[in-house]
Design an enzyme around this catalytic site. Structure first.
Site, short mmCIF file in Angstrom:
data_model
loop_
_atom_site.label_atom_id
_atom_site.label_comp_id
_atom_site.label_asym_id
_atom_site.label_seq_id
_atom_site.Cartn_x
_atom_site.Cartn_y
_atom_site.Cartn_z
CE LYS A 203 -24.05 -61.36 -8.43
NZ LYS A 203 -22.96 -61.14 -9.39
NE ARG A 213 -19.07 -69.03 -6.20
CZ ARG A 213 -19.91 -68.01 -6.19
NH1 ARG A 213 -20.31 -67.49 -7.34
NH2 ARG A 213 -20.38 -67.50 -5.08
NE ARG A 224 -17.50 -63.35 -6.27
CZ ARG A 224 -17.72 -64.34 -7.13
NH1 ARG A 224 -18.91 -64.90 -7.21
NH2 ARG A 224 -16.77 -64.77 -7.93
CE LYS A 255 -26.84 -63.91 -10.56
NZ LYS A 255 -25.71 -63.60 -11.45
CE1 TYR A 320 -27.47 -70.03 -16.79
CE2 TYR A 320 -28.72 -70.24 -14.76
CZ TYR A 320 -27.64 -69.74 -15.45
OH TYR A 320 -26.72 -68.94 -14.80
#
Length: 332
Positions: A203, A213, A224, A255, A320
């Protein structure tokens, strides 16, 4: 006509001459069962809330989420990955809604299992970023750094409450060292050896998460980069892969998907467990935005992007567009 090597006898274009020919010789095929739908459920709303940065995607109510799950079953996709968005006032430094049996994610897991039973793999995001007031994926120490080992204790609790709520699969996504082993032990301690782990193995700290977000109401300030992977690295991903498998991962994931197809291919070549890839919010939004401008053919771009991810070696794709694409595949 001048002959160049085997030309004109060899003409690869013959195999591209007709739609039925191209379909017959296609090396990569998409199937509804390859697809997993990520879905957001928001606490305290009476109507689905559109996500402005992700046209066509919403933060679901509990009722609309159940409807989306039923549509996913009808379309023949394999799973739904749930993300819970608690009320802002309930967020705190420890991400308490993430381990509250009545937290929105756990409630949604029970709702969806009641709706679809075992006809759809019900998956849960196992991370604290949606539930913390600072927006990080873990607990912070007194210097504001993410405390790896303190976070693992929270992940163990989350795994158990998510399993109790009905998750078939948990997806630890925080990129904490040791997270897969801790989650596996936590599940086994409560007799839930049947719950599978989809490891977010590679990731990356990506700019393409931007629209997400808004989708989860993130409170994050900063980045991060101290725990998600550096986009410049490959060997780091392969090291994470070896560790996740050693700790008990049942499936592994890369990802984002599109910008990291080389990583998908490397991982797929290296393992004998299922490999997933997550076509993330930024990938989705770029295609939708360009299509809205009339710059690209939306439907072709969607199918091409998913075919590329599948061709790279992903057995399953989180997207999605999962239900929409599955419905189109079923009509072909």
């Amino acid at each position: 006509m001048t002959t160049y090597g085997s030309f004109p006898g060899t003409r690869p274009r013959r195999l591209r001459s007709l739609p039925v020919m191209r379909r017959m010789v296609a090396e990569t095929r998409l199937h509804p069962a390859d697809l997993i739908l990520p879905a957001f459920v928001r606490e305290g709303v009476s109507e689905p809330v559109p996500i402005s940065a992700m046209p066509g995607v919403v933060q679901h109510t509990r009722d609309s989420l159940k409807k989306a799950a039923a549509e996913a079953v009808a379309a023949g996709i394999s799973g739904i990955m749930l993300f819970g968005v608690p009320e802002e006032s309930k967020k705190d430094a420890l991400g308490t809604p993430g381990t509250d049996p009545d937290g929105i994610l756990q409630v949604a897991l029970r709702d969806v299992r009641a709706e679809v039973g075992d006809d759809l793999l019900v998956m849960s995001d196992l991370c604290l970023d949606e539930t913390t007031d600072h927006g990080h994926c873990g607990v912070l120490d007194d210097q504001g750094r993410v405390d790896n080992d303190a976070t693992l204790e929270r992940y163990a609790e989350m795994a158990q409450v998510q399993a109790d709520a009905g998750a078939h699969v948990v997806g630890p996504s925080g990129m904490m060292d040791g997270q897969i082993g801790v989650v596996r032990d936590a599940l086994d301690q409560i007799g839930r050896e049947d719950v599978a782990i989809l490891a977010y193995t590679a990731k990356y700290a990506s700019a393409f998460y931007g629209p997400f977000r808004e989708a989860v109401g993130s409170s994050l300030k900063g980045d991060r980069k101290t725990y998600q992977q550096d986009p410049a690295n490959v060997r780091d991903s392969m090291r994470e892969l070896a560790l996740d498998l050693e700790e008990g991962a049942d499936m592994v994931m890369v990802k984002p998907a599109g910008p990291y197809l080389d990583i998908v291919a490397r991982v797929a070549d290296a393992v004998d467990v299922p490999v997933a890839a997550y076509q993330i919010s930024g990938e989705y939004s770029m295609i939708e935005a360009a299509a809205e401008k009339g710059w690209i053919d939306r439907d072709r771009a969607i199918m091409e992007s998913l075919t590329g991810i599948r061709r790279a070696g992903a057995r399953n794709i989180l997207t999605y567009w999962a239900t929409e694409v599955a419905q189109k595949l079923n009509r072909q």
